[in-house]
Design a protein around this motif. Structure first.
Motif, short mmCIF file in Angstrom:
data_model
loop_
_atom_site.label_atom_id
_atom_site.label_comp_id
_atom_site.label_asym_id
_atom_site.label_seq_id
_atom_site.Cartn_x
_atom_site.Cartn_y
_atom_site.Cartn_z
N PHE A 192 0.84 -1.19 0.00
CA PHE A 192 0.00 0.00 0.00
C PHE A 192 0.88 1.24 0.00
CE2 PHE A 192 0.96 -0.30 4.48
CZ PHE A 192 1.03 1.03 4.90
N SER A 193 0.27 2.36 -0.40
CA SER A 193 0.95 3.66 -0.30
C SER A 193 -0.09 4.71 0.07
CB SER A 193 1.62 4.03 -1.62
OG SER A 193 0.66 4.33 -2.61
N GLU A 194 0.35 5.71 0.79
CA GLU A 194 -0.51 6.83 1.19
C GLU A 194 0.30 8.11 1.04
OE1 GLU A 194 -2.21 8.32 5.41
OE2 GLU A 194 -2.99 6.35 4.78
N THR A 195 -0.11 8.95 0.09
CA THR A 195 0.68 10.13 -0.28
C THR A 195 -0.15 11.40 -0.12
OG1 THR A 195 1.89 8.80 -1.89
CG2 THR A 195 2.07 11.20 -2.08
N ARG A 196 0.43 12.38 0.56
CA ARG A 196 -0.19 13.70 0.67
C ARG A 196 0.35 14.54 -0.50
NH1 ARG A 196 -4.63 15.77 2.76
NH2 ARG A 196 -4.28 14.56 4.68
N VAL A 201 -5.18 17.32 -1.05
CA VAL A 201 -5.27 16.12 -1.87
C VAL A 201 -4.50 14.98 -1.20
CG1 VAL A 201 -4.85 15.08 -4.12
CG2 VAL A 201 -5.41 17.52 -3.96
N LEU A 202 -5.21 13.88 -0.93
CA LEU A 202 -4.59 12.68 -0.36
C LEU A 202 -4.88 11.52 -1.31
CD1 LEU A 202 -3.15 11.25 2.02
CD2 LEU A 202 -5.42 10.79 2.97
N PHE A 203 -3.82 10.79 -1.71
CA PHE A 203 -3.95 9.68 -2.65
C PHE A 203 -3.47 8.40 -1.98
CE2 PHE A 203 -2.00 7.22 -6.26
CZ PHE A 203 -3.20 6.84 -6.82
N GLY A 258 -6.87 -4.63 -6.66
CA GLY A 258 -6.24 -3.32 -6.61
C GLY A 258 -7.24 -2.26 -6.18
N ASN A 259 -6.79 -1.33 -5.33
CA ASN A 259 -7.62 -0.23 -4.84
C ASN A 259 -6.94 1.10 -5.12
OD1 ASN A 259 -10.02 -1.34 -3.33
ND2 ASN A 259 -8.37 -2.46 -2.29
N PHE A 260 -7.73 2.09 -5.50
CA PHE A 260 -7.23 3.44 -5.73
C PHE A 260 -8.25 4.42 -5.14
CE2 PHE A 260 -6.09 0.58 -9.12
CZ PHE A 260 -4.72 0.71 -9.21
N ASN A 261 -7.78 5.32 -4.28
CA ASN A 261 -8.67 6.26 -3.61
C ASN A 261 -8.03 7.65 -3.62
OD1 ASN A 261 -10.58 4.14 -2.17
ND2 ASN A 261 -8.47 3.49 -1.81
N PHE A 270 -15.85 20.89 2.73
CA PHE A 270 -16.39 20.01 1.68
C PHE A 270 -15.31 19.02 1.25
CE2 PHE A 270 -17.30 18.95 -2.80
CZ PHE A 270 -18.55 18.38 -2.63
N THR A 271 -15.66 17.74 1.31
CA THR A 271 -14.74 16.66 0.96
C THR A 271 -15.40 15.74 -0.05
OG1 THR A 271 -13.73 16.73 3.16
CG2 THR A 271 -13.34 14.76 1.84
N ILE A 272 -14.64 15.33 -1.06
CA ILE A 272 -15.13 14.39 -2.05
C ILE A 272 -14.10 13.27 -2.22
CG2 ILE A 272 -14.19 15.75 -3.95
CD1 ILE A 272 -16.60 14.77 -5.61
N VAL A 273 -14.58 12.02 -2.28
CA VAL A 273 -13.69 10.86 -2.34
C VAL A 273 -14.12 9.96 -3.48
CG1 VAL A 273 -12.73 8.90 -1.09
CG2 VAL A 273 -13.35 10.97 0.16
N PRO A 274 -13.47 10.02 -4.64
CA PRO A 274 -13.68 9.02 -5.68
C PRO A 274 -12.79 7.80 -5.42
CG PRO A 274 -12.30 10.78 -6.52
CD PRO A 274 -12.64 11.14 -5.10
N SER A 275 -13.26 6.62 -5.80
CA SER A 275 -12.48 5.41 -5.54
C SER A 275 -12.73 4.40 -6.65
CB SER A 275 -12.86 4.80 -4.18
OG SER A 275 -14.23 4.47 -4.15
#
Length: 565
Positions: A192-196, A201-203, A258-261, A270-275
């Motif tokens: 996994f990876s978590e990048t600011r 924007v958080l990916f 595989g997951n992508f968020n 206001f927050t929006i999360v496509p995945s």
């Protein structure tokens, strides 16, 4: 242990309950930790069978006080040096051994002339072991958290289902034992990876690969006792006493996920999360065995064939999600979410008689599915002591099937099941409301209502679409917490559930009432009183009550179902 180290020991033994536990924990925040332990406990099962009210028939053919012992031993360690990669490792060994009940009951004709009923108790013998090794490493590089892990699992299951058929009937009383052996190897690697990427924007990403390999064994044999050896001249064989022995084979599976968020905050509040989620899975299996069968009376001739079954199955699922949340309106929190899944699969089945090479079954099935789920809700805080919330969701799942290769393409085919299905649709609507109120500093009340309606539609070959079931649920709940004195606290709750499944089969059978609509209504309440004797000691008294009244005995000729508890 030193200035920062800590050694902890925790254990207990409840001897008559076979309940034992021992845990050791050595840790230092600047170095890491080492833990080990053992846990064993027992659960009990009621091995009794069914009851037939017409003549009061009830079978007690063995000690029905059944028990299962579960145990686990483990050791794990972690290296947590400051500013260094973090390593963790864990190994555990699990066992499950004992006997439990099964609702796959045997049959009897001792029903006072009402025909055959399946009410004779049966049980399962369980003997299972599992070993699991897991290792993970995690590290932060710049503004990215990275992680990778491995998991390897070995399991050995040697279980059996034990059924008594026509108990107490001199010419037909016989024992059936179905042994089920499965040895499994599973390997998994995940990362996994978590990048600011930006302060707004958080990916995140994740990937997992799993491969599974199984070996199978087993038998299904009728005899004069449990675990009998196959005897082709066993005197109490009955027509259609089908069985098998000498099972050999296994299956393999490969799975990729595989997951992508992406979490975006384009504006304050206001927050929006496509995945996106993608899963690909492939399976192939092979089984060879000797099938046994019994012909028609009066000869009851034994038939034995060597068979080979092949099965290949694969599918691809792609899931998308979109979630939005808004908190910019004072005392309000709004959210909405949509989820969609598209999937396609293919299945190939073939059965061959090895002695003759004749193919008994060869079928290919193509399937597709589409799932939608929509959620909307809000939380409101009008005053300091009151908040409310509401939510609604709608979910649809549509399955479609096609059989480009099918040995019985007409309505009279004898081996259509389950291939006569052309479509299945599931639809659910759910709405719920919650109110939390604190009229006093020491008094809190929470009320909630849930309503759920689900329908299931099926369509078979040469048939029109029909609603096969409708499930309706209402759930009401209320809880109260009160602290009349600084050291005294009281809590109480009550829940009522009205749940019913309606099926058109209940009307199709007419006045005989062979099929009933199913009810699962119940209510329960609980109360707790506690008093803080000292800073370290509380005294508590608890009470719970549960009531269900769903026992259905509409006719002396039918088998009653449901619970009255």
């Amino acid at each position: 242990v030193g200035k920062k180290g800590l050694l902890k020991l925790d254990g207990r033994g409840i001897f008559d309950n076979h309940d034992y536990s021992l845990k050791l924990d050595l840790s230092n925040p600047d170095i890491g930790y080492l833990r080990a332990g053992y846990r064993e406990y027992r659960t009990w099962y009621d091995g009794s069978g069914g009851y037939f009210p017409r003549n009061g028939q009830w079978f007690s053919i063995y000690d029905d006080e059944l028990a299962m012992d579960r145990g686990e031993a483990w050791v794990e360690g972690g290296l947590t040096l400051p500013d260094k990669p973090e390593f963790t490792f864990k190994y555990f060994h699990q066992v499950r051994d004992g006997r439990k009940d099964s609702t796959i009951w045997g049959d009897t004709t001792l029903t006072g002339g009402a025909g055959t009923r399946g009410i004779v108790p049966s049980f399962r013998d369980i003997d299972e072991e599992r070993d699991v090794f897991a290792a993970d490493v995690r590290h932060k590089v710049g503004n990215t958290d990275l992680g990778v892990g491995l998991r390897y699992e070995i399991s050995n299951n040697n279980n059996s289902l034990n059924i008594r058929r026509r108990a107490g009937e001199p010419t037909a009383d016989r024992y059936l034992t179905q042994r089920e052996g499965v040895d499994t190897d599973v390997f998994n690697v995940h990362a996994f990876s978590e990048t600011r990427l930006h302060e707004k924007v958080l990916f995140t990403t994740g990937y997992s690969f799993t491969t599974l390999d199984t070996d199978i064994s087993g038998s299904r044999i009728y005899g004069a006792d449990y675990d009998a050896i196959y005897d082709p001249v066993y005197a109490r064989r009955q027509q259609r006493d089908e069985g098998f022995f000498g099972v050999a084979g296994g299956a393999k599976m490969n799975q990729h996920v595989g997951n992508f968020n992406l979490m975006l905050t384009p504006w304050d509040n206001f927050t929006i999360v496509p995945s996106l989620r993608v899963e690909k899975q492939d399976q192939d299996g092979l089984a060879q065995f000797d099938e046994t069968n019994v012909g028609a009376p009066p000869l009851l001739t034994a038939v034995q064939d060597s068979l080979e079954n092949l099965r290949d199955w694969g599918f691809l699922d792609v899931s998308e999600g979109l979630e939005a949340r808004y908190t910019g309106l004072t005392n309000w929190n709004f959210y909405a979410r949509g989820e969609w899944l598209q999937g396609d699969g293919d299945l190939m089945e073939r059965e061959t008689v090895l002695e003759t090479g004749v193919i008994d079954l060869f079928r290919q099935t193509d399937s597709s599915r589409f799932t939608q789920k929509y959620v909307a809700g809000a939380n409101w805080y009008p005053v300091r002591r009151l908040n409310m919330g509401g939510q609604y969701y709608h979910k649809i799942r549509s399955n479609d099937y096609d059989h480009p290769i099918d040995p019985a393409p007409n309505a009279t085919g004898s081996n259509r099941y389950p291939a006569f299905f052309r479509s299945q649709d599931f639809e659910t609507d759910d709405v719920n409301f919650r109110v939390t109120w604190r009229p006093l500093d020491n008094l809190t009340l929470i009320s909630r209502y849930d309503f759920q309606l689900s329908t299931i539609d099926n369509q078979g070959d040469f048939l029109s679409n029909i609603e096969s079931a409708e499930v309706t649920s209402h759930i009401l709940s209320e809880s109260v917490s009160w602290s009349p004195l600084p050291r005294l606290y009281l809590r109480g709750s009550i829940n009522y559930v009205w749940d019913q499944t309606d099926t058109p089969a209940a009307f199709a059978t007419g006045s005989t009432n062979l099929v009933s609509n199913f009810e699962n209504n119940y209510w329960n309440t609980s109360a707790l009183a506690g008093y803080a004797l000292t800073e370290k000691t509380d005294l508590q008294v608890q009470y719970t009550y549960y009531r269900a009244d769903n026992y259905q005995d509409d006719s002396q000729f039918t088998q009653p179902y449901g619970a009255d508890a």
